[in-house]
Design a protein around this motif. Structure first.
Motif, PDB file in Angstrom:
ATOM      1  N   PHE A 117      -6.110  -0.436   6.018  1.00  0.00           N
ATOM      2  CA  PHE A 117      -6.251   0.354   4.847  1.00  0.00           C
ATOM      3  C   PHE A 117      -7.747   1.251   5.222  1.00  0.00           C
ATOM      4  N   TYR A 150       0.808  -1.257   0.124  1.00  0.00           N
ATOM      5  CA  TYR A 150      -0.107  -0.220  -0.144  1.00  0.00           C
ATOM      6  C   TYR A 150       0.861   1.333  -0.041  1.00  0.00           C
ATOM      7  N   ASN A 151       0.365   2.247  -0.714  1.00  0.00           N
ATOM      8  CA  ASN A 151       1.334   3.503  -0.921  1.00  0.00           C
ATOM      9  C   ASN A 151       0.608   4.609  -1.506  1.00  0.00           C
ATOM     10  N   PHE A 163      -4.557   6.720  -2.727  1.00  0.00           N
ATOM     11  CA  PHE A 163      -3.809   5.207  -2.258  1.00  0.00           C
ATOM     12  C   PHE A 163      -4.171   4.113  -2.907  1.00  0.00           C
ATOM     13  N   HIS A 164      -3.504   3.099  -2.918  1.00  0.00           N
ATOM     14  CA  HIS A 164      -3.753   1.822  -3.514  1.00  0.00           C
ATOM     15  C   HIS A 164      -3.114   0.757  -2.471  1.00  0.00           C
ATOM     16  N   LEU A 165      -4.137  -0.344  -2.431  1.00  0.00           N
ATOM     17  CA  LEU A 165      -3.833  -1.440  -1.841  1.00  0.00           C
ATOM     18  C   LEU A 165      -3.827  -2.556  -2.734  1.00  0.00           C
ATOM     19  N   ASN A 166      -2.582  -2.941  -3.021  1.00  0.00           N
ATOM     20  CA  ASN A 166      -2.430  -4.214  -3.830  1.00  0.00           C
ATOM     21  C   ASN A 166      -2.626  -5.482  -3.085  1.00  0.00           C
TER      22      ASN A 166
END
Lengths: 64, 185
Positions: free
Chosen positions: B143, A35-36, B123-126
Motif C-alpha cells: 500500500f 484495498y481499493n 484508498f483504503h486498506l482494511n
C-alpha cells in the motif's frame, strides 16, 4: 459412444471454466475488500473525517 | 582627506553595511514566509487516517507497531489517528466498517474533482480482514509502496484499479498452475 464422450468433455470443460471464473472473481473480491479506491459508501465517512480535522478534534500524529 | 574624514567615511560605510544587513534580514523572513505559503498552497498530497477501534489482532498490532513508517515514506503527509472513542463512534454511524478495522485510509487531496465538490478520492486498506501478521506487513508495504511510487501521478485511482485487474489475472494463472500441479499429482 463418441457423441457421449464429446458431451461429457463439453460438460467438464464448461464446469472447469465456471469454477475458474468463480475462483478468480472470489480472489479479486477478497483483494478489493482488502484495498481499493474510496467508493460512494466511503463518501460520508471521509466527510466526517474532514469535519474532525477542520474542527481541530483530530490533530496530526507527531512521532516521538 | 584628514584622519577625521577617514573615520567618518568608515562609520558611514559601516552604517550602510548594517542597514543593508538589516534590510536583508527583514527580506529573508518575508521570502521564507512566501516560500512556506507557496508550499502550503501546493500542500500535502494525502491525508492519512487510521481508524482503529482497538481489536486485539495480529494485523492491528502490525499497524500500531509500524505507524511511523506511514509518515516516513509518505513525505511527512499528515497522519490523523482516531482514538478508540472516535473510531467506535464512526463505526456506529457507518456499520459497514465494523470488522474491517484497523483501517488505513488515504485521502487524495490532489485528485481530479477533489476540490470540495462533494467528490472524494483515495484508498483504503482494511487491515482487519487480514489474519496473519506476515500478510499484514506485506499489505501495508504494498500500500505504501504504491502510494509513494505514484504520488506525483495525476490519477492514482487508475493505477490501483489496474493493479487489482492484474492481480486478478495473476490469480487466474496461479489457479491454472495449481490445477495443473494437482492433475500431475
Amino acid at each position: 459412444m463418441e457423441q457421449f464422450n464429446h458431451a461429457l468433455t463439453t460438460v467438464f470443460g464448461i464446469a472447469l471454466l465456471g469454477a475458474l471464473g468463480f475462483e478468480i472473481s472470489r480472489r479479486r473480491r477478497k483483494l478489493r475488500d482488502l484495498y481499493n479506491v474510496l467508493d460512494a459508501e466511503d463518501k460520508h465517512v471521509v466527510a466526517e473525517l474532514d469535519d474532525l480535522v477542520a474542527s481541530g478534534r483530530l490533530q496530526p500524529y507527531v512521532a516521538n | 582627506m584628514t584622519q577625521q574624514d577617514d573615520e567618518l567615511s568608515d562609520k558611514t560605510r559601516s552604517r550602510t553595511r548594517r542597514s543593508r544587513a538589516a534590510a536583508a534580514a527583514q527580506t529573508a523572513p518575508d521570502a521564507s514566509a512566501a516560500l512556506a505559503e507557496s508550499g502550503s498552497t501546493a500542500g500535502p498530497r494525502f491525508h492519512f487516517f487510521l481508524i482503529d477501534s482497538g481489536w486485539n489482532s495480529a494485523a492491528a498490532r502490525v499497524i500500531r507497531e509500524n505507524i511511523e513508517m506511514i509518515t516516513r515514506f509518505q513525505n511527512d503527509d499528515p497522519l490523523f489517528i482516531l482514538d478508540q472513542e472516535q473510531s467506535t463512534a464512526l463505526m456506529r454511524r457507518h456499520p459497514h466498517l465494523i470488522g474491517k478495522d484497523p483501517i488505513l485510509l488515504a485521502r487524495d487531496l490532489h485528485a481530479r474533482g477533489a476540490s470540495g465538490d462533494g467528490e472524494y478520492h483515495g484508498f483504503h486498506l482494511n487491515m482487519g480482514l487480514v489474519k496473519d501478521p506476515v500478510t499484514a506487513v506485506a499489505g501495508l508495504r504494498k500500500f505504501l509502496h504504491l502510494l509513494a511510487v505514484h504520488r506525483h501521478g495525476a490519477n492514482i485511482e487508475d493505477v490501483v484499479k489496474e493493479q487489482l485487474h492484474r492481480a486478478g489475472l495473476k490469480g487466474a494463472i496461479e489457479i491454472l498452475r495449481e490445477g495443473g500441479e494437482a492433475m500431475l499429482g
